[in-house]
Write an enzyme that holds these catalytic residues in place. Structure first.
Site, PDB file in Angstrom:
ATOM      1  N   LYS A 183       2.402   2.423  -5.153  1.00 55.47           N
ATOM      2  CA  LYS A 183       3.153   2.023  -6.345  1.00 55.47           C
ATOM      3  C   LYS A 183       2.415   2.378  -7.634  1.00 55.47           C
ATOM      4  CE  LYS A 183       3.315  -2.140  -4.624  1.00 55.47           C
ATOM      5  NZ  LYS A 183       2.963  -1.821  -3.230  1.00 55.47           N
ATOM      6  N   GLN A 200       2.298  -5.632  -3.617  1.00 52.15           N
ATOM      7  CA  GLN A 200       2.490  -5.758  -2.169  1.00 52.15           C
ATOM      8  C   GLN A 200       3.762  -5.008  -1.738  1.00 52.15           C
ATOM      9  OE1 GLN A 200       1.962  -9.143  -3.661  1.00 52.15           O
ATOM     10  NE2 GLN A 200      -0.059  -9.606  -2.920  1.00 52.15           N
ATOM     11  N   GLY A 229      -4.011  -4.318  -4.824  1.00 58.71           N
ATOM     12  CA  GLY A 229      -4.669  -3.252  -5.565  1.00 58.71           C
ATOM     13  C   GLY A 229      -3.822  -2.010  -5.681  1.00 58.71           C
ATOM     14  N   HIS A 230      -3.727  -1.455  -6.878  1.00 56.79           N
ATOM     15  CA  HIS A 230      -3.034  -0.202  -7.102  1.00 56.79           C
ATOM     16  C   HIS A 230      -4.065   0.869  -7.432  1.00 56.79           C
ATOM     17  CE1 HIS A 230       0.984  -2.351  -8.274  1.00 56.79           C
ATOM     18  NE2 HIS A 230       0.672  -2.450  -7.004  1.00 56.79           N
ATOM     19  N   ASP A 257       0.821  -1.224   0.000  1.00 62.03           N
ATOM     20  CA  ASP A 257       0.000   0.000   0.000  1.00 62.03           C
ATOM     21  C   ASP A 257       0.851   1.269   0.000  1.00 62.03           C
ATOM     22  OD1 ASP A 257      -2.336  -1.676   0.368  1.00 62.03           O
ATOM     23  OD2 ASP A 257      -1.770  -1.817   2.476  1.00 62.03           O
TER      24      ASP A 257
END
Length: 423
Positions: free
Chosen positions: A17, A222, A41-42, A14
């Site tokens: 990225k 991650q 999730g990005h 988180d």
């Protein structure tokens, strides 16, 4: 021959990225995701819209750039189809821009059931999985029972049936088998959709493009402290999230690694279970969560918040061979009168600045260094010369402690709120 650059997270995920990949993408011809699954999730924000990517590389928003889902990724066809169609509706020609490695493993409907069953059997020792079948898929990969994207082109029906029946037997033995026929039907439809994309041997494709002078950015998911080998085991993910993961997740030789961009927040967060030495349970922690909107991009889970952990961060810089640092969410700390940074651990009465074998909860006492806060908004700034002295001093300290330059500073969620110091 060109080398690939790698961009990855240095904390517990988180770190932001997605935004950074989107900012750096114009410098590269190809963006390639090398590990992880749809649990990662990005989030990207621009033009007053928010996008959450789960499996598709973050370079997809830069027109003309090729994006690759590498062999180290585990892919759920159903979740991929949902994500892809949403992007297509926003006007992105995804089938032209995205290619998928034949060697990437598929997440099956029964993997989700196995994930839930395994987690429930752990009781109080739960890891905090997202339940999307990531762990069981990687387990099948390592035990040589996996189903790969390339199998879609080679007797898929039989290979799928064998893998599914094996899972059903396991679930029955655990007393955890439930009806998944509806999910399976949707999944099989999504498999057909997957075949509409170009499937490639990504190791050949990437190395051929490097030899032709193309530039490649490898995108991790991650964070380093969730790496299966070097993270806070067993509260980790099921893949190698570090630079070395780019080599095996894309088929790139170690000598072809160029710059390594390491991303970190100006503070720390963590989702789910696991040790977190600098976690805050007071008003400061709640304040970080509220200002930083610290909730999982995919799961919506509330993130645990705390001061920056430089012991863990220095370890991550070492493991990854980071050449350039990128600091995110500096603006979240704008209103704090005092900023703290953990510079050492006290374990069993002994002080160390080296990340230890284990950081079990309650065994590590963080030792902090305090800095005066800048107490002024950063989000409107457009160049480094406008930084408050207190903020510049904090950056200088971090660079000296980590012995690595901070190349980019993010001062807000939008792609325009990015100060490039040196690249």
């Amino acid at each position: 021959m060109n080398k690939v650059d790698v961009l990855l997270g240095l904390q517990w995920g988180d770190e932001g990225k997605g935004k950074v990949v989107d900012v750096l993408t114009p410098r590269y011809d190809i963006i390639a995701r090398f590990q992880g699954g749809p649990n990662a999730g990005h989030t990207l924000e621009f033009d007053n819209k928010k996008y959450v990517l789960r499996s598709i590389p973050s370079g997809i928003f830069q027109n003309g750039r090729e994006n690759i889902i590498g062999n180290g990724v585990v892919l759920d066809p159903l979740l991929f189809m949902e994500e892809a169609k949403a992007l297509e509706e926003s006007g992105i020609d995804l089938k032209k821009l995205l290619k998928i490695s034949r060697k990437a493993h598929l997440i099956m409907p029964t993997h989700r059931l196995l994930d839930a069953a395994n987690e429930s059997m752990k009781g109080k020792s739960k890891i905090g999985t997202t339940g999307k079948g990531i762990g069981p898929t990687y387990t099948d990969k390592i035990s040589r029972n996996g189903l790969r994207v390339g199998d879609l082109e080679h007797d898929f029906a039989n290979r799928y049936a064998q893998a599914r029946d094996r899972h059903v037997a396991m679930l029955e033995s655990m007393g955890c088998l439930s009806d998944f026929s509806e999910l399976e039907a949707k999944w099989l439809d999504a498999v057909k959709y997957l075949l509409e994309y170009q499937l490639i041997d990504s190791e050949h494709y990437i190395n051929r493009n490097l030899s032709e002078g193309k530039s490649v950015l490898c995108e991790g998911a991650q964070g380093t402290m969730l790496d299966i080998d070097f993270g806070s085991y067993p509260f980790v993910t099921s893949s190698n999230t570090i630079t070395a993961g780019a080599c095996v997740g894309l088929g790139v030789a170690p000598r072809k690694i160029g710059d390594v961009y390491g991303i970190f927040k100006a503070y720390c967060t963590r989702v789910g279970s696991g040790p977190f030495p600098t976690e805050l349970f007071d008003e400061d922690g709640s304040k970080m969560r509220d200002i930083g909107h610290e909730y999982g991009a995919v799961t919506g889970r509330e993130r645990r918040c705390g001061w920056i952990d430089l012991v863990a961060l220095k370890y991550a810089v070492m493991i990854n061979g980071v050449t350039k640092l990128i600091m995110m969410k500096s603006d979240v700390l704008d209103s704090f009168p005092t900023i703290k940074a953990c510079v050492a651990y006290e374990i069993d009465g002994k002080v160390t600045d080296e990340f230890p074998y284990s950081i079990e909860e309650g065994t590590v006492k963080p030792i902090y260094k305090e800095f005066p806060g800048w107490q002024t908004p950063l989000s409107h700034l457009t160049r480094e010369s406008q930084f408050p002295k207190e903020f510049s001093d904090y950056i200088k300290f971090l660079e000296e402690y980590l012995q690595t330059p901070i190349a980019i500073v993010s001062i807000g969620p939008d792609r325009t709120q990015t100060i490039v110091r040196s690249l």
